[in-house]
Design a protein around this motif. Structure first.
Motif, PDB file in Angstrom:
ATOM      1  N   ILE A  74       0.894  -1.115   0.068  1.00 27.80           N
ATOM      2  CA  ILE A  74       0.005  -0.121   0.005  1.00 27.80           C
ATOM      3  C   ILE A  74       0.827   1.424   0.168  1.00 27.80           C
ATOM      4  CG2 ILE A  74      -1.852   1.434   1.433  1.00 27.80           C
ATOM      5  CD1 ILE A  74      -2.984  -1.094   0.046  1.00 27.80           C
ATOM      6  N   LEU A 122       2.614   1.839  -3.508  1.00 29.11           N
ATOM      7  CA  LEU A 122       1.673   2.268  -4.369  1.00 29.11           C
ATOM      8  C   LEU A 122       1.283   3.874  -4.284  1.00 29.11           C
ATOM      9  CD1 LEU A 122      -1.447  -0.459  -4.605  1.00 29.11           C
ATOM     10  CD2 LEU A 122       0.379   0.358  -6.337  1.00 29.11           C
ATOM     11  N   GLU A 123       1.158   4.133  -3.023  1.00 23.25           N
ATOM     12  CA  GLU A 123       1.105   5.577  -2.540  1.00 23.25           C
ATOM     13  C   GLU A 123       2.216   6.562  -3.262  1.00 23.25           C
ATOM     14  OE1 GLU A 123       0.484   5.413   1.792  1.00 23.25           O
ATOM     15  OE2 GLU A 123      -1.844   4.860   1.250  1.00 23.25           O
ATOM     16  N   VAL A 138       8.077 -10.610  -1.012  1.00 23.02           N
ATOM     17  CA  VAL A 138       6.719 -11.382  -0.940  1.00 23.02           C
ATOM     18  C   VAL A 138       5.797 -11.148   0.272  1.00 23.02           C
ATOM     19  CG1 VAL A 138       5.693 -13.523  -1.255  1.00 23.02           C
ATOM     20  CG2 VAL A 138       7.735 -13.166  -2.676  1.00 23.02           C
ATOM     21  N   ASN A 139       6.344 -11.547   1.446  1.00 22.69           N
ATOM     22  CA  ASN A 139       5.355 -11.461   2.670  1.00 22.69           C
ATOM     23  C   ASN A 139       5.486 -10.288   3.088  1.00 22.69           C
ATOM     24  OD1 ASN A 139       4.498 -14.502   2.923  1.00 22.69           O
ATOM     25  ND2 ASN A 139       6.586 -14.853   2.931  1.00 22.69           N
ATOM     26  N   MET A 140       4.259  -9.626   2.979  1.00 24.39           N
ATOM     27  CA  MET A 140       4.110  -8.178   3.751  1.00 24.39           C
ATOM     28  C   MET A 140       2.770  -7.980   4.177  1.00 24.39           C
ATOM     29  SD  MET A 140       6.323  -5.575   1.353  1.00 24.39           S
ATOM     30  CE  MET A 140       5.543  -6.124  -0.119  1.00 24.39           C
ATOM     31  N   SER A 141       2.339  -7.383   5.272  1.00 25.69           N
ATOM     32  CA  SER A 141       1.080  -7.153   5.737  1.00 25.69           C
ATOM     33  C   SER A 141       0.467  -6.188   4.645  1.00 25.69           C
ATOM     34  CB  SER A 141       0.832  -6.770   7.003  1.00 25.69           C
ATOM     35  OG  SER A 141       1.554  -5.505   7.261  1.00 25.69           O
ATOM     36  N   ASP A 176       0.567  -7.649  -0.260  1.00 21.82           N
ATOM     37  CA  ASP A 176       1.829  -8.499  -0.317  1.00 21.82           C
ATOM     38  C   ASP A 176       2.484  -8.202  -1.652  1.00 21.82           C
ATOM     39  OD1 ASP A 176       0.951 -10.362  -2.230  1.00 21.82           O
ATOM     40  OD2 ASP A 176      -0.346 -11.197  -0.637  1.00 21.82           O
ATOM     41  N   TYR A 234       2.971  -9.736  -4.362  1.00 22.61           N
ATOM     42  CA  TYR A 234       2.219 -10.156  -5.564  1.00 22.61           C
ATOM     43  C   TYR A 234       1.248  -9.503  -5.832  1.00 22.61           C
ATOM     44  CZ  TYR A 234       4.467 -15.071  -4.544  1.00 22.61           C
ATOM     45  OH  TYR A 234       5.035 -16.044  -4.515  1.00 22.61           O
ATOM     46  N   ARG A 256      -2.211  -0.803 -13.554  1.00 19.96           N
ATOM     47  CA  ARG A 256      -2.727   0.753 -13.640  1.00 19.96           C
ATOM     48  C   ARG A 256      -2.408   1.578 -14.793  1.00 19.96           C
ATOM     49  NH1 ARG A 256      -4.040   3.046  -8.778  1.00 19.96           N
ATOM     50  NH2 ARG A 256      -4.420   1.246  -7.500  1.00 19.96           N
ATOM     51  N   ALA A 315      12.394 -15.511   0.285  1.00 22.45           N
ATOM     52  CA  ALA A 315      13.167 -16.816   0.681  1.00 22.45           C
ATOM     53  C   ALA A 315      12.535 -17.840   0.187  1.00 22.45           C
ATOM     54  CB  ALA A 315      13.019 -16.822   2.196  1.00 22.45           C
ATOM     55  N   GLU A 316      11.441 -18.054  -0.662  1.00 23.15           N
ATOM     56  CA  GLU A 316      10.931 -19.126  -1.090  1.00 23.15           C
ATOM     57  C   GLU A 316      11.546 -19.375  -2.417  1.00 23.15           C
ATOM     58  OE1 GLU A 316       6.725 -18.376  -0.675  1.00 23.15           O
ATOM     59  OE2 GLU A 316       7.353 -17.210   1.158  1.00 23.15           O
ATOM     60  N   LYS A 357       7.315 -23.124  -8.407  1.00 23.62           N
ATOM     61  CA  LYS A 357       6.045 -22.619  -8.065  1.00 23.62           C
ATOM     62  C   LYS A 357       6.340 -21.152  -7.730  1.00 23.62           C
ATOM     63  CE  LYS A 357       3.304 -24.711  -5.388  1.00 23.62           C
ATOM     64  NZ  LYS A 357       2.765 -25.646  -4.425  1.00 23.62           N
ATOM     65  N   ARG A 375       4.873 -18.010  -9.865  1.00 20.88           N
ATOM     66  CA  ARG A 375       3.968 -17.109  -9.440  1.00 20.88           C
ATOM     67  C   ARG A 375       4.145 -15.462  -9.731  1.00 20.88           C
ATOM     68  NH1 ARG A 375       1.236 -17.703  -3.524  1.00 20.88           N
ATOM     69  NH2 ARG A 375      -0.456 -16.088  -3.688  1.00 20.88           N
TER      70      ARG A 375
END
Lengths: 210, 128
Positions: B35, B38-39, B53-56, B59, B61, B70, B82-83, B87, B91
């Motif tokens: 978020i 984007l701002e 990848v992993n964010m509150s 995320d 993706y 946009r 880290a993944e 797959k 992604r």
């Protein structure tokens, strides 16, 4: 162009309780095609101590964000083994949003999560171990530093150790000093590990000189 | 000067990447989740995105899909994760990543790929 943040669907305030409000009626309502009915069922099931399993099962296939949040809230409130097991299962999900939501819920359950933390930190999947370390970030529990220290001493995976060292850079005390000093020796080819341990030790030294 | 946005919820990771990229004279900004990224983008688009990848909230993706949908100038993006599975890589590419790097990233690796995507010449070794 303004940002239009994704909003959870507007929830009608209308009470759509139709089935009997007993345990069986509510668990049946969890499978309703109407998300408002499902949300009311979740809300009412939170009053039933035995509802953890049914709610956790629903969580894995619930497509609606508002209902999903209601389930996470209910599981957090229930906080029993079934509820916590359901949250742990979400850590294995491919759905990043669900995983993050489960982690946030688990951070609110220090007493319930603490007994399973050793199990999470020894899971075969390094991703699950990383998520477990991330939960420790906000888990208000006296053993947090002890768990993190054990991770950087013993975990074989660089990213699990890196995540733990990240947290230790903010909260390490003298307890962790030796483990932090040794960590770069365990991963001599990883500049990030050298960087993060250096940062942690600098902060530790600053704390000591105050 | 080319502008790079680092999007990661871990302050230490952001600092590490910032030091590497600033050592090559890139202008670096940070965001803690999709978020915020984007701002910042809507105020002034970036030349390159480095995205966890992993964010509150939103995320990695979701951020890339949003950026790509946009209609704004299509800046390249490196997803850092880290993944390690195929797959996860696929992604990331479907979401809009141009490159997928495994954490922990080595300085030369990050810098050489950033230069490649920005059309800059990579001039050698850096240390964070």
């Amino acid at each position: 162009m303004p940002i239009i943040k994704q909003q959870a669907p507007q929830i009608s305030g209308e009470d759509k309780r139709q089935r009997p409000r007993d345990f069986d009626g509510l668990t049946a309502a969890l499978n309703s095609g109407d998300e408002v009915i499902r949300r009311w069922a979740v809300r009412d099931l939170a009053e039933f101590p035995a509802a953890g399993g049914a709610l956790a099962a629903r969580l894995k296939r619930e497509p609606n964000a508002a209902v999903r949040n209601a389930i996470l809230t209910a599981l957090t409130r229930l906080g029993d083994k079934e509820a916590v097991d359901g949250l742990v299962e979400c850590l294995r999900s491919e759905d990043v949003a669900l995983r993050n939501a489960a982690m946030e819920a688990m951070k609110e359950l220090p007493a319930e999560v603490a007994p399973i933390m050793d199990t999470l930190l020894s899971d075969n999947d390094p991703d699950v171990r990383i998520f477990a370390v991330s939960i420790l970030e906000s888990l208000r529990h006296p053993r947090v530093e002890v768990w993190l220290k054990a991770v950087i001493e013993h975990d074989p995976h660089v990213n699990v150790c890196a995540t733990a060292a990240d947290l230790l850079s903010e909260l390490a005390s003298e307890i962790s000093r030796t483990a932090l000093e040794r960590l770069p020796l365990r991963f001599p080819e990883e500049p990030y590990i050298a960087f993060v341990t250096d940062l942690a030790l600098k902060r530790l030294n600053e704390d000591r000189s105050r | 000067m080319k502008r790079i946005l680092i999007v990661d919820d871990a302050a230490t990771v952001r600092l590490y990447h910032r030091k590497i990229l600033e050592s090559a004279c890139f202008a670096v900004e940070e965001a803690v989740n999709g978020i915020e990224a984007l701002e910042k983008t809507l105020r002034a688009p970036f030349d390159l995105y480095i995205v966890d990848v992993n964010m509150s909230k939103l995320d990695g993706y979701g951020l890339l899909k949003d950026l790509r949908s946009r209609g704004m100038p299509q800046a390249p993006a490196i997803m850092v994760s880290a993944e390690a599975s195929a797959k996860d890589r696929i992604r990331a590419f479907i979401a809009g990543a141009n490159l997928y790097l495994l954490k922990p990233v080595k300085p030369a690796q990050l810098l050489s790929h950033a230069c490649l995507l920005l059309g800059e010449i990579y001039i050698g070794k850096v240390r964070p």
